[in-house]
Design a protein around this motif. Structure first.
Motif, PDB file in Angstrom:
ATOM      1  N   LEU A  50       0.809  -1.232   0.000  1.00  0.00           N
ATOM      2  CA  LEU A  50       0.000   0.000   0.000  1.00  0.00           C
ATOM      3  C   LEU A  50       0.836   1.273   0.000  1.00  0.00           C
ATOM      4  O   LEU A  50       0.356   2.325  -0.436  1.00  0.00           O
ATOM      5  N   LYS A  51       2.065   1.176   0.444  1.00  0.00           N
ATOM      6  CA  LYS A  51       2.890   2.395   0.509  1.00  0.00           C
ATOM      7  C   LYS A  51       3.143   2.978  -0.884  1.00  0.00           C
ATOM      8  O   LYS A  51       3.530   4.136  -1.005  1.00  0.00           O
ATOM      9  N   ASP A  52       2.903   2.178  -1.912  1.00  0.00           N
ATOM     10  CA  ASP A  52       3.113   2.640  -3.287  1.00  0.00           C
ATOM     11  C   ASP A  52       1.822   3.144  -3.944  1.00  0.00           C
ATOM     12  O   ASP A  52       1.816   3.452  -5.136  1.00  0.00           O
ATOM     13  N   TYR A  53       0.729   3.218  -3.179  1.00  0.00           N
ATOM     14  CA  TYR A  53      -0.576   3.621  -3.733  1.00  0.00           C
ATOM     15  C   TYR A  53      -1.139   4.801  -2.953  1.00  0.00           C
ATOM     16  O   TYR A  53      -0.727   5.084  -1.836  1.00  0.00           O
ATOM     17  N   HIS A  54      -2.104   5.480  -3.572  1.00  0.00           N
ATOM     18  CA  HIS A  54      -2.793   6.570  -2.888  1.00  0.00           C
ATOM     19  C   HIS A  54      -3.785   5.978  -1.898  1.00  0.00           C
ATOM     20  O   HIS A  54      -4.788   5.375  -2.285  1.00  0.00           O
ATOM     21  N   ARG A  55      -3.505   6.173  -0.637  1.00  0.00           N
ATOM     22  CA  ARG A  55      -4.310   5.548   0.422  1.00  0.00           C
ATOM     23  C   ARG A  55      -5.788   5.929   0.325  1.00  0.00           C
ATOM     24  O   ARG A  55      -6.678   5.092   0.556  1.00  0.00           O
ATOM     25  N   GLU A  56      -6.060   7.180  -0.053  1.00  0.00           N
ATOM     26  CA  GLU A  56      -7.456   7.645  -0.063  1.00  0.00           C
ATOM     27  C   GLU A  56      -8.284   6.989  -1.167  1.00  0.00           C
ATOM     28  O   GLU A  56      -9.521   7.059  -1.151  1.00  0.00           O
ATOM     29  N   ASP A  57      -7.632   6.328  -2.106  1.00  0.00           N
ATOM     30  CA  ASP A  57      -8.357   5.657  -3.193  1.00  0.00           C
ATOM     31  C   ASP A  57      -8.846   4.267  -2.795  1.00  0.00           C
ATOM     32  O   ASP A  57      -9.563   3.623  -3.564  1.00  0.00           O
ATOM     33  N   LEU A  58      -8.448   3.808  -1.613  1.00  0.00           N
ATOM     34  CA  LEU A  58      -8.715   2.422  -1.220  1.00  0.00           C
ATOM     35  C   LEU A  58      -9.477   2.352   0.087  1.00  0.00           C
ATOM     36  O   LEU A  58      -9.377   3.241   0.931  1.00  0.00           O
TER      37      LEU A  58
END
Length: 281
Positions: A66-74
């Protein structure tokens, strides 16, 4: 990708289950991380985990992805043990999960199953975590109808957003009263183990399943998952250990059934006609 309304949000019809993920060797762990990345890159926007899964190993693996993704999108769901269900222990467990997941909040935090702590205490602890901004909402898992009714009568018990129970073609008990009750009370439903867990050890794969999958030119797993999702009204969280399996799960969203096919499946796997005991894995 198909989407449903879940937890009052636009959510992919399948989430990513993580039971037994993160517990293998390095190559297996890398394959599992690739599977999650493939799902997130192709429209899946919910991950379900728990402190119980590998005693934190699954959460740690998810955090590394998850550190490589936009947290607010998930949407991120985790669960705590019933023996961590007091307000103080909820906070301790939650902060440990957040650290492993490398995030500062959860979208949903669930009581994994009922224990000895009074539900009123657990609700109080969860509400404090909402107020502290550490979780957006909370829910429960492995609750039957009586549990849900008891919860709803407590102070703030109606704030429960979701219940997560076993649901597959061989375990249809929730169709009798739990699903209708949750719809009536605007509570989203998550079905776990759509394949009857690893290797379908909790699901009897009858010839009708194999024959229909062959006719449709799909895998047995795809048929089982498509059946769970047939009404477009709940979330399923298949565990996925490889990118190929994730691709297969996503493709199952396009599988459709005729009325005759559903009737045929109902004959081999009848829907409940009375209130059953809650099945769990």
């Amino acid at each position: 990708m198909q989407y449903i309304t879940f937890n009052h949000q636009k959510t992919s019809a399948i989430g990513i289950g993580t039971w037994h993920i993160g517990e293998g060797n390095q190559s297996q762990t890398e394959a599992e991380m690739q599977a999650i990345r493939y799902g997130l890159d192709h429209g899946v926007n919910l991950i379900d985990t728990a402190e119980m899964y590998g005693e934190g190993l699954s959460e740690s693996l998810v955090g590394n992805v998850l550190k490589d993704y936009h947290r607010e999108d998930l949407q991120l769901i985790s669960k705590f043990y019933p023996f961590h269900a007091t307000p103080q222990l909820i906070e301790t467990s939650l902060k440990a999960s957040l650290k492993r997941l490398q995030t500062d909040y959860l979208d949903l935090y669930l009581l994994h199953w009922r224990g000895n702590t009074p539900l009123s205490e657990t609700v109080s602890g969860l509400e404090k975590m909402v107020q502290a901004g550490l979780i957006k909402n909370w829910g429960v898992s492995n609750f039957d109808l009586n549990d849900l009714k008891e919860l709803s009568n407590l102070e703030n018990g109606n704030h429960c957003r979701i219940n997560e129970d076993l649901y597959n073609i061989g375990s249809r008990g929730i169709e009798y009263s739990i699903l209708p009750w949750q719809k009536q009370h605007d509570m989203s439903f998550v079905g776990y183990s759509p394949f009857g867990s690893d290797g379908s050890e909790y699901l009897n794969i009858k010839p009708v399943i194999k024959e229909m999958a062959l006719q449709k030119n799909i895998s047995i797993h795809q048929l089982l998952l498509a059946w769970v999702l047939r009404n477009h009204d709940l979330l399923s969280i298949p565990k996925t250990g490889s990118a190929n399996h994730m691709q297969s799960n996503i493709a199952a969203l396009d599988v459709q059934f005729t009325a005759d096919e559903l009737e045929l499946l109902d004959k081999s796997y009848p829907k409940p006609t009375s209130e059953p005991s809650l099945e769990t894995i």
